[in-house]
Structures are given as C-alpha cells and as structure tokens.
Design a protein around this motif. Sequence first.
Motif, PDB file in Angstrom:
ATOM      1  N   MET A   1       0.854  -1.193   0.000  1.00  0.00           N
ATOM      2  CA  MET A   1       0.000   0.000   0.000  1.00  0.00           C
ATOM      3  C   MET A   1       0.884   1.237   0.000  1.00  0.00           C
ATOM      4  N   LYS A   2       0.705   2.106  -0.978  1.00  0.00           N
ATOM      5  CA  LYS A   2       1.557   3.281  -1.133  1.00  0.00           C
ATOM      6  C   LYS A   2       0.883   4.508  -0.543  1.00  0.00           C
ATOM      7  N   VAL A   3       1.615   5.191   0.328  1.00  0.00           N
ATOM      8  CA  VAL A   3       1.133   6.396   0.995  1.00  0.00           C
ATOM      9  C   VAL A   3       1.952   7.580   0.514  1.00  0.00           C
ATOM     10  N   CYS A   4       1.291   8.711   0.268  1.00  0.00           N
ATOM     11  CA  CYS A   4       1.997   9.914  -0.154  1.00  0.00           C
ATOM     12  C   CYS A   4       1.600  11.074   0.755  1.00  0.00           C
ATOM     13  N   LEU A  25       4.188   4.634   9.963  1.00  0.00           N
ATOM     14  CA  LEU A  25       3.590   3.949   8.816  1.00  0.00           C
ATOM     15  C   LEU A  25       4.611   3.075   8.093  1.00  0.00           C
ATOM     16  N   LEU A  26       5.846   3.559   8.005  1.00  0.00           N
ATOM     17  CA  LEU A  26       6.911   2.757   7.398  1.00  0.00           C
ATOM     18  C   LEU A  26       7.119   1.469   8.193  1.00  0.00           C
ATOM     19  N   LYS A  27       7.144   1.602   9.507  1.00  0.00           N
ATOM     20  CA  LYS A  27       7.318   0.437  10.381  1.00  0.00           C
ATOM     21  C   LYS A  27       6.169  -0.557  10.216  1.00  0.00           C
ATOM     22  N   GLN A  28       4.995  -0.037   9.915  1.00  0.00           N
ATOM     23  CA  GLN A  28       3.809  -0.878   9.760  1.00  0.00           C
ATOM     24  C   GLN A  28       3.760  -1.556   8.394  1.00  0.00           C
ATOM     25  N   GLY A  29       4.705  -1.220   7.507  1.00  0.00           N
ATOM     26  CA  GLY A  29       4.792  -1.898   6.220  1.00  0.00           C
ATOM     27  C   GLY A  29       4.311  -1.096   5.033  1.00  0.00           C
ATOM     28  N   LEU A 394      -3.561   5.985  14.447  1.00  0.00           N
ATOM     29  CA  LEU A 394      -3.167   6.217  13.058  1.00  0.00           C
ATOM     30  C   LEU A 394      -3.337   4.950  12.232  1.00  0.00           C
ATOM     31  N   PHE A 395      -2.872   3.812  12.753  1.00  0.00           N
ATOM     32  CA  PHE A 395      -2.987   2.545  12.023  1.00  0.00           C
ATOM     33  C   PHE A 395      -4.445   2.184  11.820  1.00  0.00           C
TER      34      PHE A 395
END
Length: 401
Positions: A1-4, A25-29, A394-395
């Motif tokens: 999943m890509k986040v911007c 969010l990076l840590k969550q994948g 957030l997650f």
Amino acid sequence: MKVCFLVQEHPFLDARIFQKEAKSLLKQGYEVTMIVPRIKGCLFDISGKMFVDSFKSDIFTYEGIKIITYEQFYPHKNLKNLNYNIKSGSYHRFNDLLTKIGIEQEADIYHAHEFFSLYSGIGIKRALHATKAKDIKLIYDSHELDPDPHTTNNQTTKIMIDMLQFMLKEVNYLITVSESIKAWYQNLSPNLPIEIIYNSPPLSPNLSFSKRNNDTFSAVYEGLIHKTKGNFNKLIEITEICNKEIDFKFRIIGGTKRIERDQLLVPSHLKDKIELLGWIDYTKLPLALSNVDLGWIDLEPEQSLNHRYAMPNKFFSYLNNGIPVLVNNCNDMKKFIESHQCGHVINKMKATSEDYADAIISLYRNKSTLKKMGINARKIMKDVYRWEEMEKRLFNIYNNL
C-alpha cells in the motif's frame, strides 16, 4: 500500500509529520513518500535553517522514506481562483507543482498536512479518478485551525472557510490535535470521520526524576520564541521577579527562527539564570528536559482560537518527562491539566509576568504538590497518551481506509 504525504509549508523533518507519522507507517509496512517544499533550492530545518550543504538531490531516500522536493509556492495570493477551482468539480485548473508531482505518484492514500496541501490533494484525487479510474483515499491532518477565525483577515477567512466546506466533502478522514478543534470541524462537516491524534512523543526513557536540585528551582521553555508564544521579554521578567525570592533558572530549548536569531540576547545580569540550548535533535529532547521542575507555556487565547484550542508538542514533551506544566487559560490544556492533576493553570487568558512568577514561587514552596503533579504527568503519558498509543489510532484510520 503506497502512501503519499503532501506538505506545503512544514519542514520535512517536522516532528509530527516525519518523526512520528511517516516513521510509524513505514514500520507498519507501508511504502511512504513525502512531497516537501524547498525555499530557493534548499530544504529547511525546524529552526528555519537552510540545508545548504545537504539534501541537495531533488529526490532521495532518508531513513527509509522517499523524499520528493519542489520549490515552495504561495497559493494564498490567488485565493479566488483556487476557490473557483474547488467549486468547479474538475481537476484541469490545478496546475501547482504539488498537485502535479502528487498525481505522478499514483499512491493509494494521500495524507495532506495543511490547508493548501489539502487543496492539492483534492486536485490529485479528481485527476486520478478521471484519468486512471483510480479512487484514492484522502486524509486531511489538521495540525491547527486554519483559517483561524480570530486572527485572519475577514475576507480571507470567509473565502477559506467557503473553500474548506467544499474540500471536506472529498476528504475520507480528518485527523486533528484537540477536542475543541475536532468539535469545530464536526460543526462544519457533521458526517466526516474525525480522529484526534495528539502531538505526543514516544515514551522517553525512565529518567530519574528524583535527582532534581532541591535548592535551585528551574523552568523550561521548548520551541519557537515569538511575541505571541514564548515571549522572551516576559521570560526575562519572570526570571527577574522570581530571583528576588528564590534561586530560579530558565532553560530555553529552541529559540527564534533563523532570521530573528540575533534578537535573542540575555541581559548580562541574568547570564547565569537563563540557559540557551538552541535547537536540538528530536531524539535528544528527553535528556535536554532532565533535571527541570516546571514546563512553561504562554499563549494568547483571546486573539486566537488556535491558541485557545492548542495541545502543542511542548505540552506533551514536558508531561512525557514527568514535568508539570504551567500555562495560562487555554481551554484544552486547562481541561487536561485539571482532569489529570499534572500542572498549574493561571485562570487568566492574558497572564502577566507577575502571575507566572507568583505561581512559580508558590510551587517552589509546595514541593510535595509539585512532585505529585510530576508523577501524574509521567503516569498519564505512559498509560494513555504516549506516541505508541497514538500510532494505534493512526494505524486504525489507515486500516479502515
């Protein structure tokens, strides 16, 4: 999943944006990209200092997060046209760089961090739907109330609130930082899902709070020194008044913005009473906040709803280190302090230097009360408000989207 992440004015290393949300969010994948502004070709730090000799590439990866840069623009100068673009329902007139670069990313979730990056987010969402049949999700992370109805020019406020009401119709989730700001948005857009993610830091190491000097009483101010928050003249006056009765010191972590730095001059007779640490690395804050008795916050809630509703980073930084907070009458901080008994509120919207000095001297003379406040501060952060708890919120938002 890509986040911007869409950023229009904040520094790219901003504590909330980069250090907490992006890293979590990076840590969550998630694959995280940030589109961030340069000023005259340079990225800038939280202090306003330009990174002249580093971060020179237009695109680079930093601590696992992709950074794409663009030259900052100033959309507020063209509000009427922006308002027209929002109401048009089309993406064709969204020609700013943030929108253009955002479209190119074709992310799944876009996370806007300011009023004008939300504007770009609307353009991106419309463009990807129209040209790629891609239905992206759009989050608006409102760090503050913008526009602030109490401080902005009336005509500007009217246009921006008009824009905001239309933009919120295309937002999938709103994040903000206090109960009062949440209520303000709920009144504007009753059906919009809203979550509060407080400006809390990760839980600091369990520093030994008992090692504070019993003879010297010290207060700390963290953040930007400015006439409307962290007023330096008021800080000097507080230090002078307190030292007539007790041995008192003030520590400043942060300071003025780069262009104002020369204005921060400590009078010669207070050189040993006011300590200037300057802007320090985010991860080193807990150590810089050690051996301090009280954290000071002074805002102007009469003139600003943002100030009245504020729950700033420094508030949680103090509590995180077991430091009780001293603040004037700001709605949300007052409610928090009274609920958790973790500080002292001066019941005035406009507190004077004498008001703060009287409170400091009183707390100095009531060490047992102060100690209980510090214990309560640390406990409530550990149990409820630390970033490790906020990132769960957030997650949950991202999982729901």
